[in-house]
Design an enzyme around this catalytic site. Structure first.
Site, PDB file in Angstrom:
ATOM      1  N   ARG A 152       0.836  -1.213   0.000  1.00 14.25           N
ATOM      2  CA  ARG A 152       0.000   0.000   0.000  1.00 14.25           C
ATOM      3  C   ARG A 152       0.865   1.254   0.000  1.00 14.25           C
ATOM      4  O   ARG A 152       0.576   2.242   0.683  1.00 14.25           O
ATOM      5  CB  ARG A 152      -0.960   0.023   1.203  1.00 14.25           C
ATOM      6  CG  ARG A 152      -1.860  -1.177   1.317  1.00 14.25           C
ATOM      7  CD  ARG A 152      -2.814  -1.340   0.132  1.00 14.25           C
ATOM      8  NE  ARG A 152      -3.593  -2.549   0.307  1.00 14.25           N
ATOM      9  CZ  ARG A 152      -3.231  -3.749  -0.169  1.00 14.25           C
ATOM     10  NH1 ARG A 152      -2.107  -3.866  -0.853  1.00 14.25           N
ATOM     11  NH2 ARG A 152      -3.979  -4.801   0.017  1.00 14.25           N
ATOM     12  N   SER A 246     -11.101  -1.383   3.533  1.00 10.60           N
ATOM     13  CA  SER A 246     -10.190  -1.754   4.617  1.00 10.60           C
ATOM     14  C   SER A 246      -9.527  -0.495   5.168  1.00 10.60           C
ATOM     15  O   SER A 246      -8.848   0.226   4.437  1.00 10.60           O
ATOM     16  CB  SER A 246      -9.118  -2.724   4.117  1.00 10.60           C
ATOM     17  OG  SER A 246      -9.709  -3.920   3.669  1.00 10.60           O
ATOM     18  N   GLU A 358      -4.719   2.545   6.474  1.00  7.85           N
ATOM     19  CA  GLU A 358      -4.502   2.468   5.032  1.00  7.85           C
ATOM     20  C   GLU A 358      -5.153   3.654   4.343  1.00  7.85           C
ATOM     21  O   GLU A 358      -4.689   4.134   3.324  1.00  7.85           O
ATOM     22  CB  GLU A 358      -5.102   1.142   4.520  1.00  7.85           C
ATOM     23  CG  GLU A 358      -4.999   0.936   3.031  1.00  7.85           C
ATOM     24  CD  GLU A 358      -5.558  -0.400   2.587  1.00  7.85           C
ATOM     25  OE1 GLU A 358      -6.189  -0.450   1.511  1.00  7.85           O
ATOM     26  OE2 GLU A 358      -5.378  -1.393   3.308  1.00  7.85           O
TER      27      GLU A 358
END
Length: 362
Positions: A152, A246, A358
């Site tokens: 990420r 998420s 995230e």
């Protein structure tokens, strides 16, 4: 313009549909100096006042395919919806993006975030990115290696303000040959069920691989449909419960930390054989100093006792505690941030590990 559905307003919104002509013009007008690019708005939390900032929104949605000696190359502009592209490529029987199906957002954001799911990441298929540099007032092309992709993460998240780049298009490599990805154990089981394998074989990668190759069912569409069904069973539809998917990254740790957390979990569970949900990122065999384990943030949140936690209109999604949702439809960014901090604190107190978001906070 965000999937969280939280209230926020900017000073100026500029939509552009021809990046080759429009970005240089916007640059000449001085509108790129402090501008923030927003695509599908699926990974953003507006946690501060942005009422004085300029936002750019690419609406150009163009996809071009060309055959090369190595396979098929597809170039998609930043405004293309990632899932629409996955659907198109799977329907064309092209392999490479099927495991990314269902991820919300656009190509531009996928390139910056290195989105991923079910054992695959955007970096697995990207060849190069075309970007615009306000610093040199021109377009530049970055090869995959220059993007410094990580979990990420990418170079775009670490460039100083004066050197930032605007992603304009991404070129991806696809295969006409069946090169499929079974790295995610849950996907193996789901495919095994769809293929009608006996229960004792459904979770066995070799059995599933053999069934895929033997019974003529193998196709990118089969993978896409399976992945989409898995996502739908666990993740909320933003139309009914706003979220950014998420919310936390899965922590990546070394062997000493893994041993410590395993010992802590066995103490909590009262079971000397209890196992921590993780995925090894190193090959076997591997020297201990090089071992890395990706823990399941959802598992940590669940086992830390966070299920059912709320803050104002924000809550954890019951089917997937990794997701923070605008449960009431009237939640504020402050509600989400308060819940985020509470989850981080609880997991840290129980397991001694600090989760990182995230979702990008603006």
């Amino acid at each position: 313009m965000t999937t969280f559905g939280l209230p926020a307003e900017c000073g100026r919104l500029v939509e552009y549909d021809d990046y080759l002509a429009d970005l240089p013009e916007l640059d000449r007008e001085g509108l790129l100096a402090d501008a923030f690019v927003i695509g599908g708005g699926s990974n953003l939390l507006f946690a501060s006042d942005v009422s004085a900032r300029t936002f750019l929104h690419p609406v150009q949605s163009r996809v071009e395919e060309r055959k090369t000696n190595a396979g098929i190359e597809v170039t998609a502009t930043a405004g293309v919806c990632l899932d629409d592209l996955c659907s198109r490529l799977a329907s064309r029987n092209l392999w490479g993006t099927e495991n990314l199906s269902g991820i919300p957002g656009h190509i531009g954001g996928a390139a910056v975030q290195n989105v991923g799911a079910y054992g695959a990441e955007f970096k697995d298929v990207v060849v190069s990115l075309e970007c615009y540099s306000p610093a040199i007032h021109d377009f530049v092309t970055l090869r995959k290696e220059e993007c410094r992709y990580g979990y990420r993460d990418s170079i775009f998240k670490h460039l100083p303000p004066g050197e930032r780049l605007i992603v304009c298009s991404a070129t991806l490599h696809l295969s006409e040959e069946p090169i499929f990805n079974l790295r995610y154990q849950g996907l193996v089981g789901a495919l095994g069920s769809r293929l009608g394998l006996p229960e004792n074989l459904r979770d066995k990668e070799e059995a599933v691989r053999k069934a895929l190759l033997d019974n003529g069912a193998l196709s990118p569409l089969l993978f896409r449909e399976t992945v989409t069904a898995m996502r739908d069973s666990k993740l909320p539809d933003p139309a009914h419960a706003g979220s950014a998917g998420s919310f936390f990254k899965n922590p990546v740790i070394g062997p000493d930390e893994f041993d410590r957390i395993t010992e802590r979990w066995r103490e909590i569970a009262g079971d000397p054989q209890a196992r921590v949900a993780m995925h090894p990122l190193h090959p076997e065999p591997c020297p201990r100093t090089e071992q890395r384990f990706k823990l399941s943030a959802a598992w940590l949140i669940d086992k830390a006792g966070c299920k059912g936690m709320t803050s104002g209109g924000a809550a954890l999604w019951p089917q997937q505690p990794l997701v923070l949702v605008n449960a009431s439809g009237t939640a504020t960014a402050a509600d989400v941030v308060t819940l985020e901090r509470a989850v981080i604190a609880r997991v840290r107190d129980v397991f001694g590990i600090t989760l990182s978001p995230e979702v990008i906070h603006i």
